[in-house]
Enzyme design. Structure first.
Site, mmCIF file in Angstrom:
data_model
loop_
_atom_site.group_PDB
_atom_site.id
_atom_site.type_symbol
_atom_site.label_atom_id
_atom_site.label_comp_id
_atom_site.label_asym_id
_atom_site.label_seq_id
_atom_site.Cartn_x
_atom_site.Cartn_y
_atom_site.Cartn_z
ATOM 1 N N HIS A 66 24.936 32.764 -51.963
ATOM 2 C CA HIS A 66 26.177 32.319 -51.294
ATOM 3 C C HIS A 66 27.183 33.470 -51.177
ATOM 4 C CE1 HIS A 66 25.354 27.871 -51.469
ATOM 5 N NE2 HIS A 66 24.590 28.263 -52.469
ATOM 6 N N ASN A 77 26.425 21.342 -51.063
ATOM 7 C CA ASN A 77 25.865 21.962 -49.864
ATOM 8 C C ASN A 77 26.014 21.013 -48.684
ATOM 9 O OD1 ASN A 77 24.998 24.355 -51.065
ATOM 10 N ND2 ASN A 77 22.923 23.616 -51.461
ATOM 11 N N TYR A 115 26.414 29.272 -63.480
ATOM 12 C CA TYR A 115 27.618 29.717 -62.753
ATOM 13 C C TYR A 115 28.538 30.555 -63.634
ATOM 14 C CZ TYR A 115 26.179 26.800 -58.893
ATOM 15 O OH TYR A 115 25.462 26.271 -57.852
HETATM 16 C C1 HEM Z 1 21.838 21.260 -55.701
HETATM 17 C C2 HEM Z 1 21.593 22.533 -55.774
HETATM 18 C C3 HEM Z 1 22.632 23.582 -55.568
HETATM 19 C C4 HEM Z 1 23.772 23.563 -54.825
HETATM 20 C C5 HEM Z 1 24.301 22.429 -54.002
HETATM 21 C C6 HEM Z 1 24.419 24.837 -54.992
HETATM 22 C C7 HEM Z 1 25.600 25.186 -54.406
HETATM 23 C C8 HEM Z 1 26.228 26.393 -54.550
HETATM 24 C C9 HEM Z 1 27.401 26.833 -53.849
HETATM 25 C C10 HEM Z 1 28.161 26.009 -52.846
HETATM 26 C C11 HEM Z 1 27.684 28.074 -54.254
HETATM 27 C C12 HEM Z 1 28.812 28.962 -53.728
HETATM 28 C C13 HEM Z 1 30.076 28.732 -54.456
HETATM 29 C C14 HEM Z 1 31.165 29.553 -53.825
HETATM 30 O O1 HEM Z 1 31.509 29.293 -52.651
HETATM 31 O O2 HEM Z 1 31.692 30.454 -54.503
HETATM 32 C C15 HEM Z 1 26.718 28.434 -55.223
HETATM 33 C C16 HEM Z 1 26.684 29.639 -55.878
HETATM 34 C C17 HEM Z 1 25.819 29.903 -56.862
HETATM 35 N N1 HEM Z 1 24.793 29.084 -57.298
HETATM 36 FE FE1 HEM Z 1 24.280 27.311 -56.645
HETATM 37 N N2 HEM Z 1 23.675 25.587 -55.845
HETATM 38 C C18 HEM Z 1 22.582 24.853 -56.226
HETATM 39 C C19 HEM Z 1 21.610 25.198 -57.097
HETATM 40 C C20 HEM Z 1 21.743 26.231 -57.937
HETATM 41 C C21 HEM Z 1 20.907 26.470 -59.053
HETATM 42 C C22 HEM Z 1 19.749 25.565 -59.485
HETATM 43 C C23 HEM Z 1 21.352 27.593 -59.643
HETATM 44 C C24 HEM Z 1 20.853 28.286 -60.867
HETATM 45 C C25 HEM Z 1 20.198 27.679 -61.824
HETATM 46 C C26 HEM Z 1 22.477 28.083 -58.879
HETATM 47 C C27 HEM Z 1 23.168 29.232 -59.114
HETATM 48 C C28 HEM Z 1 24.199 29.709 -58.356
HETATM 49 C C29 HEM Z 1 24.842 30.977 -58.585
HETATM 50 C C30 HEM Z 1 24.466 31.974 -59.649
HETATM 51 C C31 HEM Z 1 25.865 31.091 -57.642
HETATM 52 C C32 HEM Z 1 26.847 32.244 -57.475
HETATM 53 C C33 HEM Z 1 28.134 31.821 -58.135
HETATM 54 C C34 HEM Z 1 29.208 32.894 -58.144
HETATM 55 O O3 HEM Z 1 28.879 34.083 -58.151
HETATM 56 O O4 HEM Z 1 30.375 32.488 -58.181
HETATM 57 N N3 HEM Z 1 22.696 27.229 -57.854
HETATM 58 N N4 HEM Z 1 25.821 27.394 -55.398
#
Ligand code: HEM
Length: 720
Positions: free
Chosen positions: A94, A167, A381
């Site tokens: 993202h 999402n 996160y």
């Molecule tokens: C339902 C599944 C998921 C959704 C809806 C989702 C949604 C999101 C969204 C919207 C962001 C961006 C946030 C922003 O705008 O700053 C994000 C970032 C991120 N997501 Fe997910 N994600 C999902 C699954 C996962 C999973 C399973 C993991 C890890 C186990 C993960 C790890 C991350 C990481 C590491 C970031 C970067 C956060 C940052 O640097 O601030 N996500 N995710």
């Protein structure tokens, strides 16, 4: 001892300077011809970060005019040092995103189902920050990549920050967070070559997917037009997981969160997306910025699917499985409030870049479930944000800090901005009332829902997660024919970029478990020499799941042109009465207009008035608009017919199934664009000013999908 500089090298500020004028700007040029602008009146004096006033920001301190730069030039060193450290790591996923401020207003009290403070009082407004994003591309990737869109909402409630990190798709690729690094590695650019950027059309992605049948439902969504939205404003959002609401009596209700756009759903078509990426890689962020700046504030309604343990036990699938939806027809979405985005960021880095969303940010009255994807996210996160933002004190940054009072014993660390005051930095302590600090509150504090948990410690996926195809099929059969074709075309496009035949074949073997027509379309599209056998399924596909019309974009369009944009191609001599009538019809509809002309300076209309242009023809291709009007004069059309950009304007509007309003004089453009013989009901003649409102009425359908279905389009006479 250093040799003394010559007198003329010691020239003080002011010597040899001349006042000159560059059009509207008065500036000073100095000895070397460099430009100086100096502080006057209200303009503040430039300083170093230590507040020292700067006399010259154009020249570093040198020993002689042509000599080496002096190390003692603290201003120069500070400036470069700071610039050298401007970048922070981009998000691991993202990375590309765009944020805006606004508020959430709930319609009614929800105190019977949750004690969450923001839902207690009708009409309560809670400030929010929302960041939309793509997943796979790097920070500089184009907006119209085929990709899932992040829809992350931070609600600054009176009892702390609540983040719904969702999402624009209600399901996910994988069921257990332990697979997240694998799916993301596979989707991003391949590690040896560093490409392709921001696209899944490559071997590694489809290799992983074709060996991960649990992703098949998500595959249907990402290959649909959901992943090429026309605007953030026209997208749904989903919290994906099942969460819990908990009321004051400690009673739990399961909840799934939805955001429903007031302007309805709309996507672009793939060929258009590819061209938008070239014409305006910032298409989505510009769209949101412009809408908010114009006061056309986008809105979504918060929808809740509420259900109890009884329903969860009866439901066909496991409510802890993030690859499954609960169809809206089975558990209706109750709309409980509205989200309005009404303020752009003031500084992109400070707000959009530094904001840190986290699924573990929840407030009393809301709780997690055991969804293994959610449980993993709750760790990931915070962990990644420490790396990205460089300090555990990122909660001190204004965009991340709660807007309610908060009191902690955490202290120090890089960039600590708000260390707790007082003598005690621990508790329990006996400094009551003398700087002893805060204490816990069993009444107000967050209480986890006391769910009964027990079982052997195992590394086993529940059998209730094993159906991989039934909801993929349900999604596919819920689409209109046009949308089904788009899914087949997208899969064909992506798999045609895959080099290894066995990966393409493997994918078709899974599609056979979803729908025979889809598998056949793919086998034909990829020209497979023989149809493979269906992949062995952990559970057979259920064919009894009913169509869910809520899953179609086309069936959930707005029936309005509000919030949309019309591109109007004009030349000198444009009929001013028709143009004015079009402008006022669009204004009445709540839509906007952009004038596209041969030159950016504008055109002279038939009544002698001057019409300013917003785009030169090659900078304003029709892919940037929801519908187009062609209003050239006769001479103008003849000249434009030889202009490649003008021909593409018409040809693309046609092939992207757009409504096209035109005056008779535009006919030479149709011939050059190769659409003369194909004019259908999507072409609306504007013979007189009053025809404009009928044109806008037609545009409410957003696209003339019948054009896509028509194998032999019906011929219409010019002006018919
Ligand atoms: C339902 C599944 C998921 C959704 C809806 C989702 C949604 C999101 C969204 C919207 C962001 C961006 C946030 C922003 O705008 O700053 C994000 C970032 C991120 N997501 Fe997910 N994600 C999902 C699954 C996962 C999973 C399973 C993991 C890890 C186990 C993960 C790890 C991350 C990481 C590491 C970031 C970067 C956060 C940052 O640097 O601030 N996500 N995710």
């Amino acid at each position: 001892m250093a040799k003394k500089s010559k007198t003329n090298d010691r020239r003080q500020h002011g010597n040899g300077r001349k006042n000159v004028r560059y059009a509207d700007q008065d500036v000073i040029i100095s000895t070397g011809g460099e430009v100086h602008q100096t502080a006057r009146g209200e303009t503040p004096v430039l300083t170093t970060q230590q507040g020292i006033p700067i006399s010259d920001d154009q020249n570093s301190l040198k020993i002689g005019t042509r000599g080496p730069t002096a190390l003692e030039d603290f201003h120069f060193r500070e400036k470069l040092f700071h610039f050298d450290h401007e970048r922070i790591p981009e998000r691991v996923v993202h990375a590309r995103g765009f944020g805006a401020h606004g508020y959430f207003e709930n319609y009614e009290s929800l105190s019977d189902i949750t004690k969450a403070d923001l839902f207690q009082r009708p009409k309560e407004k809670t400030p929010v920050f929302v960041r939309f994003s793509t997943v796979a591309g790097n920070k500089g990737s184009p907006d119209l990549a085929r990709d899932v869109r992040g829809f992350a909402v931070k609600l600054y409630t009176k009892e702390g920050n609540w983040d719904i990190v969702g999402n624009n798709i209600p399901v996910f690729f994988i069921q257990d967070a332990i697979k997240f690094p694998d799916i993301i590695h596979a989707a991003k650019q391949e590690p040896d070559r560093g490409f392709p950027q921001a696209q899944t059309a490559h071997d590694n992605f489809w290799d992983f997917i074709s060996l991960t049948p649990e992703s098949m439902h998500m595959v249907m969504w990402i290959m649909s037009d959901r992943t090429i939205p026309r605007s953030f404003r026209f997208m749904e959002g989903f919290g994906v997981h099942t969460f819990r609401f908990v009321n004051a009596e400690g009673k739990s209700t399961f909840v799934k969160f939805h955001w429903k756009p007031k302007l309805g759903l709309q996507s672009v078509v793939w060929n258009e997306a590819v061209k938008i990426n070239g014409a305006d890689p910032d298409f989505h962020r510009r769209d949101l910025w412009n809408a908010i700046q114009m006061g056309d504030y986008p809105e979504w309604e918060l929808g809740l699917q509420l259900f109890d343990d009884n329903f969860a036990d009866r439901f066909d699938f496991d409510v802890l499985d993030a690859t499954k939806i609960i169809p809206e027809e089975q558990v209706p979405v109750k709309r409980v409030g509205r989200l309005v985005l009404d303020r752009c960021v003031e500084n992109f880095f400070a707000e959009t870049e530094q904001v840190a969303f986290c699924t573990q940010n929840i407030v009393p009255g809301i709780d997690f479930t055991n969804d293994p994807l959610l449980q993993g996210r709750n760790f990931s996160y915070l962990d990644t944000q420490l790396k990205r933002l460089g300090s555990p004190n990122f909660t001190h940054i204004p965009i991340n800090a709660p807007k309610c009072p908060f009191h902690v014993f955490q202290q120090d660390g890089h960039m600590a901005m708000m260390n707790p005051k007082g003598r005690a930095n621990y508790e329990p302590n006996s400094w009551n009332g003398q700087g002893g600090g805060p204490r816990e509150s069993p009444e107000k504090g967050f209480q986890s829902y006391s769910a009964e948990e027990d079982g052997a410690k195992v590394r086993i996926r529940s059998e209730t997660f094993a159906d991989h195809y039934s909801q993929a099929r349900q999604f596919y059969i819920s689409q209109t024919e046009t949308e089904q074709n788009h899914i087949a075309e997208a899969l064909t496009f992506e798999l045609s970029k895959v080099e290894r035949l066995e990966i393409r074949t493997r994918m078709v073997s899974h599609l056979l478990n979803i729908h025979p027509k889809l598998a056949k379309d793919l086998a034909d599209g990829l020209r497979l020499k023989e149809m493979p056998k269906a992949a062995d399924a952990a559970k057979p596909t259920r064919e009894d799941l009913k169509k869910s019309p809520a899953l179609s974009i086309v069936l959930n369009g707005p029936q309005s042109f509000k919030g949309r944009k019309m591109g109007v191609l004009v030349t000198d001599g444009v009929d001013s009465a028709i143009l004015q009538s079009l402008q006022s019809a669009l204004k009445k509809e709540g839509a906007t207009i952009e004038i596209v002309a041969p030159k950016i300076g504008g055109v002279k209309a038939s009544d002698g008035s001057w019409i300013e242009a917003a785009q030169r023809i090659d900078g304003g291709p029709s892919v940037l608009y929801d519908a187009v009007a062609l209003l050239p004069s006769k001479d103008g059309a003849t000249a434009l017919a030889n202009n490649a950009a003008a021909r593409d304007f018409v040809a693309d509007a046609f092939s992207h199934r757009k409504f096209i309003g035109y005056i008779d004089a535009a006919t030479p453009l149709f011939a050059k664009a190769g659409v003369s013989d194909n004019r259908d009901e999507g072409f609306i003649a504007l013979k007189k000013p009053t025809d404009c409102s009928a044109f806008i009425t037609a545009c409410r359908q957003l696209r003339h999908w019948a054009r896509e279905a028509n194998k032999a389009p019906r011929r219409l006479n010019v002006g018919a």
